[in-house]
Write a protein that holds these residues in place. Structure first.
Motif, PDB file in Angstrom:
ATOM      1  N   MET A   1       0.839  -1.195   0.000  1.00 34.43           N
ATOM      2  CA  MET A   1       0.000   0.000   0.000  1.00 34.43           C
ATOM      3  C   MET A   1       0.881   1.254   0.000  1.00 34.43           C
ATOM      4  SD  MET A   1      -2.917   1.182   2.761  1.00 34.43           S
ATOM      5  CE  MET A   1      -3.962  -0.224   2.366  1.00 34.43           C
ATOM      6  N   SER A   2       0.487   2.239  -0.785  1.00 30.59           N
ATOM      7  CA  SER A   2       1.242   3.480  -0.865  1.00 30.59           C
ATOM      8  C   SER A   2       1.146   4.264   0.436  1.00 30.59           C
ATOM      9  CB  SER A   2       0.704   4.355  -1.999  1.00 30.59           C
ATOM     10  OG  SER A   2       0.874   3.748  -3.247  1.00 30.59           O
ATOM     11  N   LYS A   3       2.189   5.035   0.716  1.00 26.01           N
ATOM     12  CA  LYS A   3       2.137   6.018   1.788  1.00 26.01           C
ATOM     13  C   LYS A   3       1.992   7.369   1.112  1.00 26.01           C
ATOM     14  CE  LYS A   3       4.541   3.474   5.355  1.00 26.01           C
ATOM     15  NZ  LYS A   3       5.644   3.440   6.348  1.00 26.01           N
ATOM     16  N   ILE A   4       0.942   8.101   1.491  1.00 18.29           N
ATOM     17  CA  ILE A   4       0.585   9.336   0.806  1.00 18.29           C
ATOM     18  C   ILE A   4       0.660  10.501   1.785  1.00 18.29           C
ATOM     19  CG2 ILE A   4      -1.098  10.426  -0.716  1.00 18.29           C
ATOM     20  CD1 ILE A   4      -2.476   7.697  -0.987  1.00 18.29           C
ATOM     21  N   PHE A   5       1.189  11.626   1.298  1.00 19.07           N
ATOM     22  CA  PHE A   5       1.339  12.815   2.130  1.00 19.07           C
ATOM     23  C   PHE A   5       0.730  14.030   1.445  1.00 19.07           C
ATOM     24  CE2 PHE A   5       4.560   9.889   3.483  1.00 19.07           C
ATOM     25  CZ  PHE A   5       4.587  10.036   4.862  1.00 19.07           C
ATOM     26  N   LEU A   6      -0.140  14.706   2.181  1.00 20.42           N
ATOM     27  CA  LEU A   6      -0.693  15.975   1.727  1.00 20.42           C
ATOM     28  C   LEU A   6       0.054  17.077   2.476  1.00 20.42           C
ATOM     29  CD1 LEU A   6      -4.504  16.859   1.495  1.00 20.42           C
ATOM     30  CD2 LEU A   6      -2.758  18.506   2.155  1.00 20.42           C
ATOM     31  N   VAL A   7       0.725  17.935   1.729  1.00 16.31           N
ATOM     32  CA  VAL A   7       1.486  19.039   2.317  1.00 16.31           C
ATOM     33  C   VAL A   7       0.746  20.333   2.033  1.00 16.31           C
ATOM     34  CG1 VAL A   7       3.683  20.280   2.329  1.00 16.31           C
ATOM     35  CG2 VAL A   7       3.658  17.800   1.931  1.00 16.31           C
ATOM     36  N   THR A   8       0.447  21.089   3.087  1.00 17.73           N
ATOM     37  CA  THR A   8      -0.292  22.320   2.858  1.00 17.73           C
ATOM     38  C   THR A   8      -0.053  23.332   3.972  1.00 17.73           C
ATOM     39  OG1 THR A   8      -2.460  23.187   2.163  1.00 17.73           O
ATOM     40  CG2 THR A   8      -2.457  21.643   4.012  1.00 17.73           C
ATOM     41  N   GLY A   9      -0.497  24.535   3.733  1.00 17.73           N
ATOM     42  CA  GLY A   9      -0.375  25.646   4.666  1.00 17.73           C
ATOM     43  C   GLY A   9      -0.864  26.886   3.947  1.00 17.73           C
ATOM     44  N   MET A  10      -1.081  27.947   4.685  1.00 19.60           N
ATOM     45  CA  MET A  10      -1.482  29.209   4.072  1.00 19.60           C
ATOM     46  C   MET A  10      -0.469  29.608   3.007  1.00 19.60           C
ATOM     47  SD  MET A  10      -3.303  31.978   3.813  1.00 19.60           S
ATOM     48  CE  MET A  10      -3.070  33.639   3.181  1.00 19.60           C
TER      49      MET A  10
END
Length: 256
Positions: A1-10
């Motif tokens: 299974m993939s490891k997924i990362f959502l990177v965000t900020g203002m």
């Protein structure tokens, strides 16, 4: 299974720098990034397909990236596009995407990808406002809009401040709903001061085997300028800005 990362900020909070670094350390942040612009000379590191989807969702709701709307409607065709994006990447072991607009869609993406992890970045509010102003001045069309902007500068700064509050409160609210094991909340200054500690924490917390690449190889002098002018805001707005910043600092993931 993939490891997924959502990177965000203002917007203007260092998410491009962080995503650049992650990409260099071994997390696939995309194959086709947005083009480099004068306001972001080292690149945005934003996957074009994700950004396009997010912009289209905002357009469907007659909103832009400074919206303060909590009730965005996502149409069936946009839902299918999101599913397709995830399916296209299912064979990539470790991947992610970065887009400040993702803050507006955190609940949506959390439902779409149950194994999604989150990296949230925040930055001093006055530095963000200053950076947004400098970005506008650098824009090639600014000369045609300068008189309008200068005559509306106070209301524009208020909009930037309200957007900073709104986006960061969205983050603070969201992390209360998910396990601590699924996210990192980070002041971009902490990253600049000790990227090695953050690298070790990423590998440990998310059970990764990334390869360390020093931030010094990526960052340029004066990138993410600190100690910006303290902007004159209405007393009530300044209080909410201060309270939100204190809450972020209180909730920040401790690395060292």
């Amino acid at each position: 299974m993939s490891k997924i990362f959502l990177v965000t900020g203002m917007h203007r909070s260092g998410t491009s720098l962080f995503s650049n670094w992650l990409n260099n350390c071994g997390i696939n942040m995309g194959d086709k990034f947005l083009d480099v612009e004068i306001s972001n000379p080292t690149g945005f590191y934003e996957d074009k397909k994700f950004v396009s989807l997010h912009k289209d969702i905002l357009n469907d709701n007659n909103r832009d990236h400074f919206t303060l709307d909590n009730n965005l409607i996502i149409s069936e065709d946009k839902l299918l596009r999101a599913q397709k994006l995830l399916k296209e990447r299912k064979n990539i072991p470790i991947w992610g995407w970065k887009d400040p607009r993702s803050i507006l869609l955190l609940d949506f993406w959390n439902k779409m990808a149950e194994d999604l992890n989150f990296i949230f970045l925040f930055r001093n509010p006055d530095e963000v406002i200053n950076s947004l102003e400098r970005r506008m001045i650098k824009n090639k069309d600014f000369i045609f809009r300068s008189k309008y902007y200068l005559s509306h500068r106070r209301s524009t700064i208020k909009l930037y401040a309200e957007s900073w509050i709104f986006n960061n409160l969205k983050i603070l609210s969201f992390i209360e709903k998910i396990p601590k094991e699924k996210y990192i909340l980070l002041d971009i200054k902490s990253f600049k001061r000790n990227d090695k500690a953050i690298f070790l924490e990423l590998n440990s917390k998310f059970k990764l085997s990334l390869n360390y690449n020093s931030l010094d190889k990526i960052i340029k002098p004066n990138l993410l300028k600190e100690h910006a002018t303290v902007y004159k805001l209405a007393k009530e707005t300044r209080k909410r800005v201060g309270d939100t910043f204190e809450s972020l600092k209180h909730k920040e993931t401790i690395f060292f």
